[in-house]
Design a protein around this motif. Structure first.
Motif, PDB file in Angstrom:
ATOM      1  N   PHE A 233      -2.792   3.704  14.941  1.00 50.74           N
ATOM      2  CA  PHE A 233      -3.688   4.077  13.848  1.00 50.74           C
ATOM      3  C   PHE A 233      -3.716   5.586  13.639  1.00 50.74           C
ATOM      4  N   LEU A 234      -3.638   6.368  14.708  1.00 44.98           N
ATOM      5  CA  LEU A 234      -3.621   7.826  14.558  1.00 44.98           C
ATOM      6  C   LEU A 234      -2.427   8.288  13.741  1.00 44.98           C
ATOM      7  N   ARG A 235      -1.322   7.572  13.846  1.00 43.67           N
ATOM      8  CA  ARG A 235      -0.148   7.897  13.026  1.00 43.67           C
ATOM      9  C   ARG A 235      -0.456   7.665  11.547  1.00 43.67           C
ATOM     10  N   PHE A 236      -1.178   6.584  11.254  1.00 38.14           N
ATOM     11  CA  PHE A 236      -1.588   6.328   9.869  1.00 38.14           C
ATOM     12  C   PHE A 236      -2.556   7.404   9.394  1.00 38.14           C
ATOM     13  N   LEU A 237      -3.496   7.761  10.265  1.00 44.50           N
ATOM     14  CA  LEU A 237      -4.532   8.725   9.907  1.00 44.50           C
ATOM     15  C   LEU A 237      -3.954  10.114   9.653  1.00 44.50           C
ATOM     16  N   SER A 238      -2.889  10.466  10.374  1.00 46.72           N
ATOM     17  CA  SER A 238      -2.298  11.794  10.220  1.00 46.72           C
ATOM     18  C   SER A 238      -1.587  11.969   8.885  1.00 46.72           C
ATOM     19  N   VAL A 239      -1.194  10.850   8.254  1.00 49.68           N
ATOM     20  CA  VAL A 239      -0.528  10.940   6.955  1.00 49.68           C
ATOM     21  C   VAL A 239      -1.471  10.608   5.807  1.00 49.68           C
ATOM     22  N   ASN A 240      -2.649  10.047   6.140  1.00 53.75           N
ATOM     23  CA  ASN A 240      -3.633   9.707   5.105  1.00 53.75           C
ATOM     24  C   ASN A 240      -5.021   9.765   5.722  1.00 53.75           C
ATOM     25  N   GLU A 241      -5.791  10.772   5.359  1.00 58.36           N
ATOM     26  CA  GLU A 241      -7.128  10.962   5.935  1.00 58.36           C
ATOM     27  C   GLU A 241      -8.077   9.821   5.580  1.00 58.36           C
ATOM     28  N   SER A 242      -7.732   9.034   4.571  1.00 59.25           N
ATOM     29  CA  SER A 242      -8.578   7.900   4.170  1.00 59.25           C
ATOM     30  C   SER A 242      -8.164   6.604   4.864  1.00 59.25           C
ATOM     31  N   ALA A 243      -7.316   6.699   5.887  1.00 54.19           N
ATOM     32  CA  ALA A 243      -6.785   5.500   6.534  1.00 54.19           C
ATOM     33  C   ALA A 243      -7.889   4.609   7.096  1.00 54.19           C
ATOM     34  N   ARG A 282      -2.592  -7.474  15.367  1.00 55.59           N
ATOM     35  CA  ARG A 282      -1.201  -7.922  15.207  1.00 55.59           C
ATOM     36  C   ARG A 282      -0.514  -7.176  14.073  1.00 55.59           C
ATOM     37  N   GLU A 283      -1.206  -7.011  12.967  1.00 53.39           N
ATOM     38  CA  GLU A 283      -0.588  -6.364  11.810  1.00 53.39           C
ATOM     39  C   GLU A 283      -0.344  -4.877  12.049  1.00 53.39           C
ATOM     40  N   ILE A 284      -1.249  -4.222  12.752  1.00 53.04           N
ATOM     41  CA  ILE A 284      -1.042  -2.807  13.064  1.00 53.04           C
ATOM     42  C   ILE A 284       0.194  -2.625  13.933  1.00 53.04           C
ATOM     43  N   MET A 285       0.497  -3.619  14.769  1.00 52.96           N
ATOM     44  CA  MET A 285       1.637  -3.543  15.677  1.00 52.96           C
ATOM     45  C   MET A 285       2.947  -3.988  15.054  1.00 52.96           C
ATOM     46  N   VAL A 286       2.919  -4.413  13.808  1.00 52.85           N
ATOM     47  CA  VAL A 286       4.155  -4.835  13.146  1.00 52.85           C
ATOM     48  C   VAL A 286       5.109  -3.651  13.045  1.00 52.85           C
ATOM     49  N   GLU A 287       6.372  -3.908  13.308  1.00 53.95           N
ATOM     50  CA  GLU A 287       7.367  -2.844  13.256  1.00 53.95           C
ATOM     51  C   GLU A 287       7.597  -2.373  11.812  1.00 53.95           C
ATOM     52  N   ASP A 288       8.135  -1.185  11.711  1.00 58.22           N
ATOM     53  CA  ASP A 288       8.528  -0.594  10.419  1.00 58.22           C
ATOM     54  C   ASP A 288       7.335  -0.327   9.495  1.00 58.22           C
ATOM     55  N   ILE A 289       6.134  -0.184  10.051  1.00 58.90           N
ATOM     56  CA  ILE A 289       4.976   0.194   9.249  1.00 58.90           C
ATOM     57  C   ILE A 289       4.721   1.682   9.427  1.00 58.90           C
ATOM     58  N   THR A 290       4.736   2.411   8.329  1.00 59.32           N
ATOM     59  CA  THR A 290       4.519   3.853   8.368  1.00 59.32           C
ATOM     60  C   THR A 290       3.160   4.226   7.802  1.00 59.32           C
ATOM     61  N   TYR A 291       2.720   3.485   6.794  1.00 56.66           N
ATOM     62  CA  TYR A 291       1.458   3.779   6.117  1.00 56.66           C
ATOM     63  C   TYR A 291       0.514   2.597   6.262  1.00 56.66           C
ATOM     64  N   ILE A 292      -0.782   2.892   6.197  1.00 54.45           N
ATOM     65  CA  ILE A 292      -1.779   1.840   6.328  1.00 54.45           C
ATOM     66  C   ILE A 292      -1.626   0.804   5.215  1.00 54.45           C
ATOM     67  N   GLU A 293      -1.129   1.245   4.062  1.00 53.20           N
ATOM     68  CA  GLU A 293      -0.929   0.322   2.929  1.00 53.20           C
ATOM     69  C   GLU A 293       0.218  -0.653   3.166  1.00 53.20           C
ATOM     70  N   ASP A 294       1.015  -0.432   4.220  1.00 52.60           N
ATOM     71  CA  ASP A 294       2.122  -1.341   4.532  1.00 52.60           C
ATOM     72  C   ASP A 294       1.656  -2.586   5.280  1.00 52.60           C
ATOM     73  N   MET A 295       0.410  -2.593   5.725  1.00 58.55           N
ATOM     74  CA  MET A 295      -0.088  -3.766   6.439  1.00 58.55           C
ATOM     75  C   MET A 295      -0.050  -4.991   5.534  1.00 58.55           C
ATOM     76  N   PRO A 296       0.405  -6.144   6.038  1.00 59.66           N
ATOM     77  CA  PRO A 296       0.518  -7.344   5.192  1.00 59.66           C
ATOM     78  C   PRO A 296      -0.765  -7.722   4.465  1.00 59.66           C
ATOM     79  N   SER A 297      -1.916  -7.594   5.120  1.00 61.20           N
ATOM     80  CA  SER A 297      -3.182  -8.013   4.498  1.00 61.20           C
ATOM     81  C   SER A 297      -3.666  -7.065   3.417  1.00 61.20           C
TER      82      SER A 297
END
Length: 304
Positions: A233-243, A282-297
């Motif tokens: 999640f910190l990786r998501f937060l570092s690219v988007n403060e609204s994560a 589970r979704e946060i741990m999905v591979e190849d996710i760079t942004y929070i918007e990439d989560m399936p849900s």
């Protein structure tokens, strides 16, 4: 062993019949990378053993795994190798090492979490009134303390008593949801989608519970996240403060989706929340996710 931004310590409990059977199983593979484990074992009854990583004989550097490989390894940390009657169980402790940029983002988020809702602060009262306007634009709020708040799912006529559990950030989360995804917000508020239970969950109180659940799930109250879910999640937060706010919206919509799928009623709210948390992890741990918007849900927020 340093793996990406984590440091791992392993304890391996092995019940083994032959060392040869496991000589090829205890490996992390990557092109041009070999990470072997030196495992002590004995012919006596199984006891707790330790396994320490050592450098590849073909490399003079510490072995470093990709982030995706690390996530695959973590997901399989308690995998049961039951072939030939043998069992293996890995237990490890990992220490999160954050970058300066991630640490700054985390600190700003934690500063938000420390702010309690205070009725004596005009900005807080205005924010609460703003939530009412976004929720019921066609109906005027008569007073800051009013029976009207119960229509939104607060426990009483004064919402400030409910904010004690989530703080001001839980109000900010609701405001963000109402502004960013108004259609989904209204659907959940007015229970306009799906075959609903007679005893529905209270919208506003559920929102506060979701804020609290996310803080616990991500380990945001600690100096550094204690899990790989929090580190991701910190990786998501570092690219988007609204994560965090976006994750809140995803979690709320996902919770309602689970609620309908499980045909739940009010007494099963905690069960639905646990199921929602597991799905988010589970979704946060999905591979190849760079942004929070990439989560399936995230797509649930965009569905009409």
């Amino acid at each position: 062993m340093r793996v990406g931004s984590f440091v791992f310590r392993y304890e391996v409990s092995l019940a083994i019949e032959s060392h040869a059977h496991y000589s090829n199983k205890l490996k992390l593979k990557r092109p041009n990378l070999s990470v072997d484990f030196a495992v002590r074992y004995a012919q006596s009854p199984p006891k707790l053993r330790t396994a320490t990583p050592r450098r590849s004989i073909n490399s003079d550097r510490r072995p470093v795994c990709s982030f995706a490989a690390r996530r695959r390894f973590v997901r399989g940390r308690e995998e049961d190798f039951s072939k030939s009657g043998t069992r293996k169980r890995l237990r490890f402790v990992f220490i999160c090492v954050v970058t300066p940029a991630q640490e700054e983002c985390l600190q700003r988020l934690q500063n938000r979490m420390e702010v309690a809702y205070d009725t004596s602060i005009p900005q807080h009262q205005e924010a609460l009134k703003g939530l009412w306007k976004l929720s019921f634009p066609e109906e005027e709020l008569h007073a800051i303390v009013s029976e009207q708040w119960k229509e939104m799912g607060w426990q009483g006529k004064d919402p400030s008593t409910d904010f004690r559990g989530g703080g001001f950030i839980s109000l900010e989360n609701l405001l963000y949801f109402a502004k960013r995804f108004p259609k989904s917000f209204q659907d959940l508020l007015r229970k306009q989608v799906g075959d609903r239970s007679v005893w529905e969950y209270p919208f506003a109180v559920a929102g506060i519970n979701i804020t609290f659940m996310l803080i616990q799930m991500l380990g945001l109250e600690t100096v550094k996240p204690p899990s790989i879910v929090g580190e991701t999640f910190l990786r998501f937060l570092s690219v988007n403060e609204s994560a965090f706010d976006i994750l809140y919206c995803i979690a709320f919509k996902l919770m309602d989706h689970q609620w309908l799928s499980m045909r739940a009623s009010y007494m099963e709210f905690n069960t639905v929340m646990k199921s929602t948390r597991r799905q988010l992890e589970r979704e946060i741990m999905v591979e190849d996710i760079t942004y929070i918007e990439d989560m399936p849900s995230y797509s649930l927020l965009l569905s009409q």
